[in-house]
Design a protein around this motif. Structure first.
Motif, PDB file in Angstrom:
ATOM      1  N   ALA A 126     -12.658 -34.288 -12.888  1.00  0.00           N
ATOM      2  CA  ALA A 126     -12.015 -33.624 -14.024  1.00  0.00           C
ATOM      3  C   ALA A 126     -12.750 -33.911 -15.333  1.00  0.00           C
ATOM      4  CB  ALA A 126     -10.557 -34.073 -14.143  1.00  0.00           C
ATOM      5  N   PHE A 127     -13.572 -34.963 -15.350  1.00  0.00           N
ATOM      6  CA  PHE A 127     -14.329 -35.338 -16.546  1.00  0.00           C
ATOM      7  C   PHE A 127     -15.614 -34.542 -16.623  1.00  0.00           C
ATOM      8  CE2 PHE A 127     -11.560 -38.912 -15.950  1.00  0.00           C
ATOM      9  CZ  PHE A 127     -11.287 -39.359 -17.228  1.00  0.00           C
ATOM     10  N   PRO A 128     -16.171 -34.376 -17.834  1.00  0.00           N
ATOM     11  CA  PRO A 128     -17.480 -33.724 -17.940  1.00  0.00           C
ATOM     12  C   PRO A 128     -18.540 -34.574 -17.239  1.00  0.00           C
ATOM     13  CG  PRO A 128     -16.606 -34.291 -20.125  1.00  0.00           C
ATOM     14  CD  PRO A 128     -15.608 -34.724 -19.119  1.00  0.00           C
ATOM     15  N   PRO A 129     -19.548 -33.948 -16.619  1.00  0.00           N
ATOM     16  CA  PRO A 129     -20.535 -34.704 -15.844  1.00  0.00           C
ATOM     17  C   PRO A 129     -21.377 -35.661 -16.681  1.00  0.00           C
ATOM     18  CG  PRO A 129     -21.129 -32.389 -15.917  1.00  0.00           C
ATOM     19  CD  PRO A 129     -19.791 -32.511 -16.561  1.00  0.00           C
ATOM     20  N   GLU A 130     -21.624 -35.349 -17.937  1.00  0.00           N
ATOM     21  CA  GLU A 130     -22.389 -36.267 -18.785  1.00  0.00           C
ATOM     22  C   GLU A 130     -21.415 -37.195 -19.486  1.00  0.00           C
ATOM     23  OE1 GLU A 130     -20.929 -32.987 -21.083  1.00  0.00           O
ATOM     24  OE2 GLU A 130     -22.299 -32.872 -19.417  1.00  0.00           O
TER      25      GLU A 130
ATOM     26  N   VAL B  78     -10.795 -32.294 -18.445  1.00  0.00           N
ATOM     27  CA  VAL B  78     -10.596 -33.381 -19.404  1.00  0.00           C
ATOM     28  C   VAL B  78     -11.661 -33.343 -20.495  1.00  0.00           C
ATOM     29  CG1 VAL B  78     -10.614 -35.897 -19.663  1.00  0.00           C
ATOM     30  CG2 VAL B  78      -9.516 -34.844 -17.684  1.00  0.00           C
ATOM     31  N   GLN B  79     -11.241 -33.615 -21.705  1.00  0.00           N
ATOM     32  CA  GLN B  79     -12.142 -33.799 -22.839  1.00  0.00           C
ATOM     33  C   GLN B  79     -11.793 -35.134 -23.477  1.00  0.00           C
ATOM     34  OE1 GLN B  79     -11.495 -30.453 -25.400  1.00  0.00           O
ATOM     35  NE2 GLN B  79     -12.607 -29.040 -24.072  1.00  0.00           N
ATOM     36  N   ARG B  80     -12.809 -35.856 -23.863  1.00  0.00           N
ATOM     37  CA  ARG B  80     -12.589 -37.134 -24.538  1.00  0.00           C
ATOM     38  C   ARG B  80     -12.328 -36.865 -26.018  1.00  0.00           C
ATOM     39  NH1 ARG B  80     -16.375 -38.861 -20.406  1.00  0.00           N
ATOM     40  NH2 ARG B  80     -15.540 -40.740 -19.484  1.00  0.00           N
ATOM     41  N   LEU B  81     -11.337 -37.547 -26.567  1.00  0.00           N
ATOM     42  CA  LEU B  81     -11.066 -37.426 -27.998  1.00  0.00           C
ATOM     43  C   LEU B  81     -11.989 -38.384 -28.727  1.00  0.00           C
ATOM     44  CD1 LEU B  81      -7.186 -37.167 -27.928  1.00  0.00           C
ATOM     45  CD2 LEU B  81      -8.860 -35.336 -28.131  1.00  0.00           C
ATOM     46  N   LYS B  82     -12.739 -37.877 -29.681  1.00  0.00           N
ATOM     47  CA  LYS B  82     -13.762 -38.678 -30.358  1.00  0.00           C
ATOM     48  C   LYS B  82     -13.168 -39.694 -31.322  1.00  0.00           C
ATOM     49  CE  LYS B  82     -17.121 -35.094 -29.817  1.00  0.00           C
ATOM     50  NZ  LYS B  82     -17.953 -34.093 -30.379  1.00  0.00           N
TER      51      LYS B  82
END
Length: 135
Positions: free
Chosen positions: A34-38, A65-69
């Motif tokens: 679900a996470f981005p590959p990089e 999923v996107q990480r919140l910066k």
């Protein structure tokens, strides 16, 4: 619809965990795919933005999923990059050991062949006689 929440459980060796939405409710299953590959490995306490879908057995799970910066738990430079492969291909770390073992097996086979083929002594006598006649 996107939701935000915290990664509350992460099994790095298994590649899955749980995320708790800020709006409340049950923890949701989250898989490494679900996470981005990089990017770095997921870290417990990390802030995430995600969508909710029905997974296996109609259980809710987080996806896309996107990480919140605003609050990364660890800097990306310190965490190793991750791939979605289940397990990297095995590389032989000791190819010379395989060659040594193969050589020992071959030597044992040749010695056994000489031992069993010359058990009656005729072959050995023939070799000794031929070497003395050549001189």
């Amino acid at each position: 619809m996107r939701f935000e929440g915290n990664l509350t459980v992460w099994h790095i060796d298994r590649g899955y965990g749980a995320v708790t939405p800020d709006q409340g409710g049950q923890e949701l299953f989250i898989h490494v795919s679900a996470f981005p590959p990089e990017g770095p490995q997921p870290v417990v306490g990390e802030r995430l933005s995600f969508e909710v879908v029905s997974g296996r057995n109609n259980q809710k799970q987080a996806c896309r999923v996107q990480r919140l910066k605003s609050s990364m738990a660890t800097p990306p430079a310190l965490a190793p990059a991750r791939s979605h492969a289940r397990r990297p291909p095995l590389k032989s770390e000791r190819p010379t050991l395989a060659y040594v073992l193969l050589g020992l097996a071959l030597a044992a086979g040749v010695l056994s062949w000489f031992e069993f083929s010359q058990a009656d002594g005729r072959h050995f006598a023939r070799l000794v006689n031929s070497s003395t006649t050549l001189r």
